[in-house]
Design a protein around this motif. Structure first.
Motif, PDB file in Angstrom:
ATOM      1  N   VAL A   3       0.849  -1.185   0.000  1.00 54.10           N
ATOM      2  CA  VAL A   3       0.000   0.000   0.000  1.00 54.10           C
ATOM      3  C   VAL A   3       0.883   1.233   0.000  1.00 54.10           C
ATOM      4  O   VAL A   3       1.627   1.475   0.942  1.00 54.10           O
ATOM      5  N   ALA A   8      -2.253   2.977  -4.504  1.00 52.22           N
ATOM      6  CA  ALA A   8      -3.576   3.518  -4.168  1.00 52.22           C
ATOM      7  C   ALA A   8      -4.182   4.245  -5.359  1.00 52.22           C
ATOM      8  O   ALA A   8      -5.372   4.101  -5.666  1.00 52.22           O
ATOM      9  N   GLY A  60      -6.408  -2.401   1.028  1.00 48.60           N
ATOM     10  CA  GLY A  60      -5.652  -2.890   2.168  1.00 48.60           C
ATOM     11  C   GLY A  60      -5.770  -4.386   2.368  1.00 48.60           C
ATOM     12  O   GLY A  60      -4.808  -5.043   2.807  1.00 48.60           O
ATOM     13  N   ASN A  63      -3.265  -6.539   0.527  1.00 50.26           N
ATOM     14  CA  ASN A  63      -1.883  -6.326   0.932  1.00 50.26           C
ATOM     15  C   ASN A  63      -1.706  -6.739   2.386  1.00 50.26           C
ATOM     16  O   ASN A  63      -2.668  -7.067   3.081  1.00 50.26           O
ATOM     17  N   LEU A  68      -0.293  -1.775   5.165  1.00 54.09           N
ATOM     18  CA  LEU A  68      -1.369  -0.820   5.462  1.00 54.09           C
ATOM     19  C   LEU A  68      -1.012   0.042   6.661  1.00 54.09           C
ATOM     20  O   LEU A  68      -1.255   1.255   6.667  1.00 54.09           O
TER      21      LEU A  68
END
Length: 939
Positions: A3, A8, A60, A63, A68
């Motif tokens: 992340v 993102a 999130g 991952n 995160l």
């Protein structure tokens, strides 16, 4: 990739584009069909923001937990108009909080429920990262004396000192992500509106630091504010000037902290603001299954790509859930395994001893099977007492006192292991499932029904400070929030399940002792998802911010006696007035919002007559509605008997406080000495005379529409959440467990290779930890519990490191938890993750606890190896867990959180000038994001 800003952007951009076109189609369809129903998603800003936030949280889950945590705990510079002063809550305050929790739990629960009293006090940092926040315009000029000049942070803290109203804010993030950086813009807004200051705490987060670590940090922050240790830059803050506030998990921590303060007799703050509090980690209410489509929470809950940290049980290691292998008790869904009875301990001790002798090694709970296991209905029939103990069909003799020391019982406890909690099935003719895999990151399955983990099962929520509770009608947690509010306001009408009272001595006492209704203002917002205050630019959120700050100002600027009589600013007489500066500020912000709205003319949002109202106008209208409710008898009042009982209780507590002030810490004496003087100004006192206010109201129940318009809530009998029997509250039920299992099975297949690599990584870190400890022993590490000299000590040439001292306030380290049973994810008990190794190294070579007799020097070979290790450093302490310590982006000006703040600040700017500057910042941030999208690798 993990992340980061680039991932993102890649994940969210298609969502934003898709939402834009879907919104246009939906609006066109509504106009064509003549549909005039007003919905939150009619506003394109909310529609886009809702799906962006939902997409980010969904990202999130693809991952690792660490990734995160790292992204959301990255330091982001504050806006130029805000004053942010970083501070650190020291060990002295942390230790005081630990002592309070040790007192609250008692020795028996510490051993059987928490797993010990040491492991949760271990931390990598030398305190708790926190920060003071306010507007720069509110700072006071100072004439600094000659001599040593304080740091800018210390100076700014002193310059805020004249702002008496203080909000202690505990951020949300499901107990395992988020930070003071993700919430700073919201906190600046609170500080500006209430003309005060906010203290934000970056508490330790699960799964590295599971329950009760975050709770200790919240209590430590409260003690730090109200009883600052020597050297603290701020003066002691009286509880009557302080308000707890938090969202989601943070709000859950606030209510748990309040119950601890209440139970131990500490003064409580003036009030608490709970925004979408997560208070039932067992997911036992209907909305958890009904509102999936209207909330930002992922459909399968918080499941993640495997990493050395999480999940504990990797795919193929063991089943996550199996049909029941043990007969009742425990009753399905009820983790009465937290506190075993004497009969159960004895039975298990005999069984484990026998199995150990036969097999030559200790047996485990999973090896113990009952010869005949019935279905759920048979179990319930055989278990007449709710929460009856496993291993025996008979309850403990009433005369048995578990708090009395018993050598035989203490010896038997060494053999005790909890059995998996059962799941309450929809079909009683089937065997219940037993959970073998931890379903929440914050606490083990056995701990989920503990009242400090799931406050909705507290023995009583009475006798707390005034609460202002907000919920979204579309969020998963809606029902538990509504239930919590009514349970606090009407302790006798919403009793706690018998199983909780049976296993918790303190809870049984609380149910009898704290029967005075807590004064509660509950508001449920139409169409809103979890934590509506994230969406600062929509009308209902604007009203929420204004309403929150008016509550905070009311309970902190009036005398304690006045707040006891009337904690609701809506019922204050004369009505709240706003100075010209507030009104002009609202006008400028409304004009800025209109300018932004014209940019999105395609939204086609309904425009009611009062849609241009400012938050001040919304608040004034809500005052009128509240008074109309009171006149029509639609509010809940306290009976005369309850009022008299409350007054007697407060008099008794005041007497107890005076008695304690002679032997407790400085805060208690301060609080007692100032209880009569910590009141409002003469002008405020004149306003709050008893004949002007509307006293005696215990609860206000309201709904708020998407335009910030308030209306009364429907009667109790029409609220689904309030019809659930107490015996069903806090049970782990089949539907949410099945949903979690389905998602986990998908992830197990999707990330099967990742799980195999994780197993190798864990082995690598275990070897690294063993080498680290062996080399430290060679260099002279001596622990206080070493009864015999280590064989390496005689050959040591350098046993003491003169550059580092033993920290006398750091009580424990990771080598001091022998005999304890920390949760499997707790960093203190692990040796198979990078963060666990980093904690070990820091405790050995840099910040040793008092249990270490020596601080050795690093071997030259280890220093050379560390120089080539990106996770280590040859001379400095390695970076600690990202769940505790902030990280810093390699490219300082560029981070996804800063982009979000820049965009939001544009249409929420305080003035036209600031709007222009914020627009330039936002455009520049987006432009930079596009240029760096493919190469960005920020943590």
């Amino acid at each position: 990739m993990g992340v980061n800003t680039g991932s993102a952007a890649i994940h969210i951009t298609p969502v934003a584009v898709r939402t834009f076109f879907k919104h246009a189609k939906r609006r066109a369809r509504k106009l064509k069909n003549g549909d005039t129903k007003e919905e939150a998603t009619d506003d394109i800003l909310y529609d886009e923001a809702f799906h962006i936030v939902k997409a980010f949280i969904d990202l999130g889950t693809y991952n690792t937990v660490e990734s995160l945590q790292r992204f959301t705990n990255t330091h982001v510079p504050a806006p130029y108009w805000a004053c942010v002063a970083p501070v650190q809550v020291p060990f002295s305050s942390c230790n005081r909080a630990a002592d309070a929790l040790i007192d609250w739990f008692g020795p028996d629960d510490l051993k059987t429920v928490v797993g010990g009293e040491r492991w949760w006090q271990i931390r990598g940092m030398d305190g708790i990262e926190s920060e003071w926040i306010t507007e720069k315009d509110y700072l006071q000029d100072l004439d600094l004396p000659a001599g040593k000049k304080p740091s800018d942070s210390e100076t700014n803290v002193v310059r805020m000192e004249h702002l008496e109203t203080v909000m202690l804010y505990v951020h949300g993030g499901a107990y395992f992500w988020g930070s003071i950086n993700t919430h700073r813009y919201q906190l600046i807004r609170y500080a500006r509106k209430m003309k005060g200051r906010v203290f934000a705490v970056n508490y330790r987060k699960a799964p590295q630091y599971p329950w009760p670590c975050p709770l200790q940090d919240v209590l430590a922050s409260y003690f730090y504010l109200t009883s600052p240790p020597p050297g603290a830059p701020h003066k002691a803050i009286h509880p009557s000037k302080l308000v707890f506030a938090g969202d989601s998990a943070g709000a859950g921590l606030c209510i748990s902290a309040l119950t601890v303060l209440r139970d131990l007799g500490y003064p409580q703050p003036a009030g608490a603001v709970l925004i979408s509090p997560w208070v039932d980690l067992t997911h036992s209410f209907p909305s958890i299954m009904e509102n999936t489509a209207t909330d930002i929470i992922p459909p399968h809950g918080f499941i993640h790509k495997p990493s050395p940290l999480w999940p504990i049980g990797l795919v193929g290691e063991r089943a996550r859930a199996l049909p029941a292998r043990t007969n009742p008790p425990p009753r399905p869904g009820h983790a009465d395994t937290l506190k075993p009875s004497s009969s159960r301990i004895a039975d298990q001790a005999v069984q484990r001893t026998g199995e150990g002798e036969d097999r030559g090694n200790p047996a485990h709970a999973s090896d113990m099977k009952d010869p005949v296991v019935g279905d759920q209905q048979e179990m319930l029939e055989e278990s007449p007492l709710e929460g009856q103990d496993a291993g025996s069909k008979h309850a403990d003799p009433p005369s048995r006192d578990h708090d009395t020391p018993d050598p035989d019982r203490e010896a038997a406890l060494e053999f005790w292991e909890p059995k998996p909690p059962k799941v309450l099935m929809d079909n009683h003719d089937t065997k219940p499932l037993e959970l073998y895999s931890q379903i929440q990151l914050y606490a083990t399955n056995e701990q989920l029904t503990h009242p400090l983990v799931s406050p909705v099962v507290q023995g009583s929520l009475g006798n707390l400070c005034p609460l202002y509770i907000l919920a979204g009608d579309g969020e998963l947690l809606r029902d538990e929030i509504v239930y919590l509010a009514h349970k606090a306001a009407s302790p006798k009408d919403f009793p706690t399940r018998n199983g909780v009272l049976k296993e918790g001595r303190r809870q049984k006492e609380n149910a009898e002792k704290f029967q005075t209704p807590t004064k509660v203002h509950l508001q449920v917002y139409d169409d809103m998802c979890h934590v509506l205050t994230v969406f600062t630019f929509i009308d209902s959120a604007k009203y929420a911010y204004r309403s929150i700050t008016e509550f905070v100002k009311h309970v902190t600027t009036h005398s304690e006696e006045h707040v006891d009589r009337n904690p609701f600013p809506e019922f204050h007489m004369p009505p709240a007035d706003f100075n010209r500066e507030d009104i002009e500020d609202a006008r400028r912000r409304r004009e800025s919002s209109r300018t932004y709205s014209r940019f999105f003319m395609s939204s086609g949002r309904p425009s009611p007559v009062d849609s241009s109202r400012s938050d001040i106008k919304m608040w004034q209208d809500s005052e009128k509605v509240a008074r109309e409710e009171e006149q029509q008898g639609n509010v809940e009042r306290m009976s005369n008997a309850v009022v008299e009982s409350e007054q007697a209780t407060k008099s008794s507590n005041l007497s107890d406080s005076r008695t304690k002030s002679t032997h407790l810490k400085p805060f208690d004496a301060f609080a007692t000495a100032n209880s009569s003087t910590a009141s409002a100004s003469p002008a405020a006192m004149a306003k709050s005379s008893s004949h002007q206010d509307i006293p005696g109201v215990s609860m206000i129940r309201e709904r708020v529409d998407i335009f910030g318009r308030v209306r009364p809530m429907e009667p109790r009998g029409d609220v689904q959440a309030l019809q659930i029997p107490p015996g069903q509250i806090g049970l782990i039920k089949e539907a949410p467990v099945r949903r979690w299992l389905a998602g986990q099975e998908i992830w197990d297949v999707k990330f099967k290779r990742s799980a195999m690599k994780v197993a190798l990584k864990r082995k690598h870190y275990e070897e690294k930890a063993a080498r680290l400890l062996n080399h430290a022993r060679e260099q002279g590490l001596i622990l206080s519990h070493d009864h015999h000299p280590h064989p390496y000590h005689s050959n040591s040439t350098a046993s003491i490191n003169g550059t580092h001292d033993i920290g006398h306030e750091r009580r424990w380290g990771p080598f001091d938890i022998d005999g304890e049973q920390p949760p499997p994810s707790a960093i203190a008990g692990r040796r198979d993750t990078r963060e666990a190794v980093a904690l070990m190294k820091k405790m050995i070579y840099h910040t040793a606890p008092v249990t270490h007799k020596t601080v050795p020097k690093v071997k030259t070979s280890d220093a050379v190896r560390a120089a080539f290790d990106p996770e280590d450093h040859p001379t400095k302490a390695p970076k600690q867990s990202v769940s505790e310590q902030q990280t810093y982006a390699r490219i300082v000006p560029f981070h996804g959180l800063r982009m979000w703040q820049g965009l939001v600040s544009y249409f929420m700017s305080r003035s036209t000038t600031k709007a222009v500057k914020s627009k330039d910042q936002a455009v520049e941030a987006v432009r930079s994001g596009s240029e760096k999208l493919t190469s960005s690798n920020n943590p």
